[in-house]
Structure formats: C-alpha cells, structure tokens
Design a protein around this motif. Structure first.
Motif, PDB file in Angstrom:
ATOM      1  N   VAL A 171       0.756  -1.143  -0.010  1.00  0.00           N
ATOM      2  CA  VAL A 171       0.081  -0.007   0.060  1.00  0.00           C
ATOM      3  C   VAL A 171       0.994   1.151  -0.037  1.00  0.00           C
ATOM      4  O   VAL A 171       1.850   1.467   0.919  1.00  0.00           O
ATOM      5  CB  VAL A 171      -0.955  -0.038   1.350  1.00  0.00           C
ATOM      6  N   ASP A 172       0.836   2.019  -1.096  1.00  0.00           N
ATOM      7  CA  ASP A 172       1.826   3.031  -1.111  1.00  0.00           C
ATOM      8  C   ASP A 172       3.159   2.767  -1.147  1.00  0.00           C
ATOM      9  O   ASP A 172       3.725   1.809  -2.022  1.00  0.00           O
ATOM     10  CB  ASP A 172       1.227   4.253  -0.393  1.00  0.00           C
ATOM     11  N   GLN A 173       3.943   3.225  -0.474  1.00  0.00           N
ATOM     12  CA  GLN A 173       5.303   2.749  -0.155  1.00  0.00           C
ATOM     13  C   GLN A 173       5.475   1.758   1.119  1.00  0.00           C
ATOM     14  O   GLN A 173       6.590   1.768   1.384  1.00  0.00           O
ATOM     15  CB  GLN A 173       6.299   4.280   0.229  1.00  0.00           C
ATOM     16  N   LEU A 174       4.453   1.539   1.703  1.00  0.00           N
ATOM     17  CA  LEU A 174       4.474   0.465   2.824  1.00  0.00           C
ATOM     18  C   LEU A 174       4.298  -1.118   2.296  1.00  0.00           C
ATOM     19  O   LEU A 174       3.282  -1.103   1.381  1.00  0.00           O
ATOM     20  CB  LEU A 174       3.432   0.763   3.760  1.00  0.00           C
ATOM     21  N   ALA A 175       4.939  -2.022   2.922  1.00  0.00           N
ATOM     22  CA  ALA A 175       4.657  -3.336   2.579  1.00  0.00           C
ATOM     23  C   ALA A 175       4.368  -4.094   3.958  1.00  0.00           C
ATOM     24  O   ALA A 175       4.839  -3.830   5.056  1.00  0.00           O
ATOM     25  CB  ALA A 175       6.014  -3.877   1.998  1.00  0.00           C
ATOM     26  N   PHE A 176       3.449  -5.026   3.808  1.00  0.00           N
ATOM     27  CA  PHE A 176       2.719  -5.551   4.959  1.00  0.00           C
ATOM     28  C   PHE A 176       2.786  -7.169   4.479  1.00  0.00           C
ATOM     29  O   PHE A 176       2.360  -7.755   3.522  1.00  0.00           O
ATOM     30  CB  PHE A 176       1.379  -5.204   5.231  1.00  0.00           C
ATOM     31  N   ILE A 177       3.356  -7.899   5.406  1.00  0.00           N
ATOM     32  CA  ILE A 177       3.096  -9.350   5.470  1.00  0.00           C
ATOM     33  C   ILE A 177       2.035  -9.745   6.195  1.00  0.00           C
ATOM     34  O   ILE A 177       1.582  -9.543   7.252  1.00  0.00           O
ATOM     35  CB  ILE A 177       4.234 -10.040   5.750  1.00  0.00           C
ATOM     36  N   VAL A 178       0.760 -10.634   5.459  1.00  0.00           N
ATOM     37  CA  VAL A 178      -0.472 -10.748   6.319  1.00  0.00           C
ATOM     38  C   VAL A 178      -0.707 -12.204   6.093  1.00  0.00           C
ATOM     39  O   VAL A 178      -0.680 -12.872   5.027  1.00  0.00           O
ATOM     40  CB  VAL A 178      -1.413  -9.954   5.496  1.00  0.00           C
TER      41      VAL A 178
END
Length: 134
Positions: free
Chosen positions: A97-104
């Motif tokens: 999301v935008d410049q953010l990375a999330f491991i879900v």
C-alpha cells in the motif's frame, strides 16, 4: 480432591468455596494471553468479529519503531488487499500500500510484519505465496 458429601449428595457452600479458591490459586482456570494487555485483546477480538485486519504484537512494534502511521484510507486499502488475497486462496500475502509493505497471514487476518520502502531495501520477501499491490 477428596470432599465430604452431605446428606443428599450436595456439597456444602464451604466445600464449594474451598474448591473454587484452590482452583484460582493454582492458576489452572486462567488463560494465557502471551503478554497482551486487556485493551489489545479487546481490540483484536472486535477486529476479528468485524472481519478487519488486525496487527500482531510484532507488527505493531515494527510500526512504532519505524514511525509508520497509517491513514484511514491506507487501512481500508490494506483490508481490501487482504480480502483480495483471501479470494485468491493466498495464505501468506505481501500487501503493498503506497510505499508500505505488509506481510499478512490471511487465515488469521493478521498483519505479522510491516515495513516502509527504506526498510525493504533488498526488496526480498520470503515465506509468502502471493502478493497484492493496492
């Protein structure tokens, strides 16, 4: 426990009280919360009931350490990304999301780690089986 049963097969109030107090002292009836506060448990329970993405303690710590604050719009897009991953059968997803990375973790609907572009300098993500870019 060896308790005396009174006339009609019922325990006395004193016997029940002793039994209850002994159980609480031993801690056998308490549930482990893995160091979470009551507020964290309550928020996670509400999020799970509403089908919202929640953050693990590790992920929340990463956000705080990295001074990452999500806007309402980013949270909505993260939720949307997790839903899309679930529809595709992904179990461990990278959601960008935008410049953010999330491991879900999709089955648990839980963000297990989060990072911004500077922290993901190598651009290598392991232990995922799909990615969603929102």
């Amino acid at each position: 426990m060896n308790m005396q049963v009174q006339n009609k097969g019922f325990l006395s109030i004193e016997q029940l009280q002793d039994q209850y107090l002994k159980q609480n002292k031993s801690g056998t009836s308490q549930v482990a919360t893995e160091g979470q506060s009551f507020q964290e448990i309550l928020e996670n329970s509400r999020a799970r009931a509403q089908g919202q993405v929640r953050f693990s303690k590790h992920a929340a710590g990463r956000l705080a350490d990295r001074n990452i604050e999500l806007t309402t719009g980013q949270m909505e897009r993260l939720q949307e990304g997790a839903q899309k991953a679930q529809m595709k059968g992904i179990r461990e997803s990278l959601v960008i999301v935008d410049q953010l990375a999330f491991i879900v973790n999709i089955p648990n609907n839980t963000v297990v780690t989060a990072m911004n572009q500077q922290d993901a300098a190598e651009n290598v993500f392991t232990n995922i089986d799909g990615a969603v870019i929102i």
